[in-house]
Design an enzyme around this catalytic site. Structure first.
Site, PDB file in Angstrom:
ATOM      1  N   LYS A 126      -3.479   4.528  -8.466  1.00  0.00           N
ATOM      2  CA  LYS A 126      -3.620   3.074  -8.447  1.00  0.00           C
ATOM      3  C   LYS A 126      -2.672   2.427  -9.451  1.00  0.00           C
ATOM      4  CE  LYS A 126      -7.266   3.154  -5.612  1.00  0.00           C
ATOM      5  NZ  LYS A 126      -7.387   4.612  -5.397  1.00  0.00           N
ATOM      6  N   LYS A 161     -11.154  -2.702  -6.448  1.00  0.00           N
ATOM      7  CA  LYS A 161     -11.215  -1.267  -6.204  1.00  0.00           C
ATOM      8  C   LYS A 161     -11.337  -0.497  -7.519  1.00  0.00           C
ATOM      9  CE  LYS A 161      -7.092  -1.290  -4.171  1.00  0.00           C
ATOM     10  NZ  LYS A 161      -5.800  -0.874  -3.561  1.00  0.00           N
ATOM     11  N   ARG A 211       1.511   4.092   5.458  1.00  0.00           N
ATOM     12  CA  ARG A 211       1.816   5.223   4.585  1.00  0.00           C
ATOM     13  C   ARG A 211       3.266   5.636   4.816  1.00  0.00           C
ATOM     14  NH1 ARG A 211      -0.822   9.297   2.151  1.00  0.00           N
ATOM     15  NH2 ARG A 211      -1.845   7.535   1.138  1.00  0.00           N
ATOM     16  N   ARG A 226      -2.045   2.481   9.244  1.00  0.00           N
ATOM     17  CA  ARG A 226      -3.478   2.767   9.388  1.00  0.00           C
ATOM     18  C   ARG A 226      -4.195   1.438   9.560  1.00  0.00           C
ATOM     19  NH1 ARG A 226      -3.407   5.908   3.918  1.00  0.00           N
ATOM     20  NH2 ARG A 226      -2.052   4.114   3.578  1.00  0.00           N
ATOM     21  N   ARG A 234     -10.724  -1.927   5.585  1.00  0.00           N
ATOM     22  CA  ARG A 234      -9.976  -0.763   5.117  1.00  0.00           C
ATOM     23  C   ARG A 234      -9.295  -0.065   6.285  1.00  0.00           C
ATOM     24  NH1 ARG A 234     -14.770   2.448   2.436  1.00  0.00           N
ATOM     25  NH2 ARG A 234     -15.627   1.844   4.467  1.00  0.00           N
ATOM     26  N   ASP A 274       1.825   3.392  -0.212  1.00  0.00           N
ATOM     27  CA  ASP A 274       0.990   2.567   0.657  1.00  0.00           C
ATOM     28  C   ASP A 274       1.533   1.146   0.602  1.00  0.00           C
ATOM     29  OD1 ASP A 274      -0.535   4.739   1.236  1.00  0.00           O
ATOM     30  OD2 ASP A 274      -2.258   4.150   0.022  1.00  0.00           O
ATOM     31  N   GLU A 282      -0.350   1.037  -3.459  1.00  0.00           N
ATOM     32  CA  GLU A 282      -0.655   2.265  -4.187  1.00  0.00           C
ATOM     33  C   GLU A 282       0.532   3.212  -4.066  1.00  0.00           C
ATOM     34  OE1 GLU A 282      -4.321   4.237  -3.216  1.00  0.00           O
ATOM     35  OE2 GLU A 282      -5.506   2.391  -3.293  1.00  0.00           O
ATOM     36  N   ASN A 284       0.794   7.296  -4.000  1.00  0.00           N
ATOM     37  CA  ASN A 284       0.000   8.516  -3.940  1.00  0.00           C
ATOM     38  C   ASN A 284       0.868   9.717  -4.282  1.00  0.00           C
ATOM     39  OD1 ASN A 284      -2.757   7.667  -2.449  1.00  0.00           O
ATOM     40  ND2 ASN A 284      -1.048   6.473  -1.665  1.00  0.00           N
TER      41      ASN A 284
END
Length: 315
Positions: A126, A161, A211, A226, A234, A274, A282, A284
């Protein structure tokens, strides 16, 4: 080559979509030997090297039901493997951090670890976006409940979050009416004990939380959008989002080509950005996924690209 995967229990793999499995399958196809352990198997003792106490050597069977056979179980020094791939899923908790310290000790003993243990610690998923603020939307990181309320008053529509979640866990949206804001702050903030990330809600989420995979600093030419389903906010696949592969947009490429080389130079061979609309939400680095979904829908072999990059890094 001998490849040691440090991962969640392989019995839990959903091989129709698991990216670690896709890596293993491609590596095995090329003749590399596969070994696997869990972080709890990592051990160091004074006067010795870091070992995987119960590393299992696998042969893939091609059977969807019984997809592997364990042909040996032994203690394996990490420095004796050609490469160690850290693929443990979040949470990014104390045990994860301890595992990275053991992996870093193994590096000092000669192991080659991907992603770099220090880089994993330096880039919590994050908070890593803070270093690339030019590509993110309005964002607040705080333990102060009053600051969260002020941010909501300013932005009107926000996402809250936790910093240690994955798969969309613990994400809340609060609209202009402020409904349940107090309760959500109490739940996430724990009366000031826990830091929370707050971001302006990006309506482009209806088109998908994209992604974007970076391998060796270079973007894969397709991302996986997504898309939230029903009343969900979400897009995470774990939260029921629908994955739709699509070519990178010009903005996606701009972001990826700016961030990719920086993260690769820091020891991050594989990264998942993301992106919602034009904004990174984000970064990852622990166990980026979506290999199989992109490959199945586009024909672009993401696992092959990854093993190419791994082999090049080891050459």
């Amino acid at each position: 080559m001998d490849l040691l995967f440090v991962a969640d229990p392989i019995e839990s793999f959903k091989i129709h979509k698991d990216s670690t499995f896709a890596m293993m399958r491609e590596a095995a196809r090329r003749g590399h030997r596969l070994h696997v352990c869990e972080p709890r198997d990592l051990v160091w003792k004074q006067g010795a090297r870091v070992v995987a106490r119960a590393a299992r050597t696998l042969v893939l069977t091609g059977d969807a039901e019984r997809w592997y056979e364990v042909v040996a179980t032994q203690e394996l020094a990490l420095a004796d493997a050609s490469a160690v791939l850290m693929r443990k899923d979040p949470p990014f908790d104390a045990e994860f951090i301890y595992a990275t310290h053991l992996l870093q000790q193994a590096e000092r003993e000669g192991a080659r670890v991907f992603n770099s243990p220090q880089a994993l610690r330096d880039h919590p998923e994050k908070l890593a976006i803070l270093a690339f603020a030019q590509f993110i939307g309005p964002t607040l990181v705080t333990r102060d409940a009053a600051a969260i309320r002020a941010f909501h008053a300013e932005q009107r529509d926000i996402i809250l979050k936790p910093l240690d979640g994955m798969g969309g866990m613990g994400i809340f949206r609060v609209g202009p009416d402020g409904l349940n804001l107090g309760s959500i702050i109490e739940t996430l903030n724990q009366h000031g004990a826990t830091t929370v990330m707050v971001q302006r809600y990006l309506p482009e989420i209806v088109k998908g939380d994209k992604r974007i995979l970076l391998i060796g600093g270079v973007p894969v030419p397709f991302c996986l959008a997504r898309i939230p389903q029903g009343s969900e906010i979400r897009g995470n696949l774990a939260a029921g989002g629908k994955g739709v592969a699509q070519p990178l947009s010009a903005r996606d490429r701009e972001i990826a080509e700016a961030i990719g080389p920086v993260l690769a130079a820091r020891g991050l061979l594989l990264v998942g950005l993301d992106v919602i609309g034009d904004c990174v939400t984000e970064i990852n680095v622990t166990s980026p996924t979506c290999f199989q979904e992109i490959t199945d829908q586009t024909g672009f072999d993401v696992a092959a690209r990854f093993i190419d990059a791994l082999e090049a890094a080891l050459a």
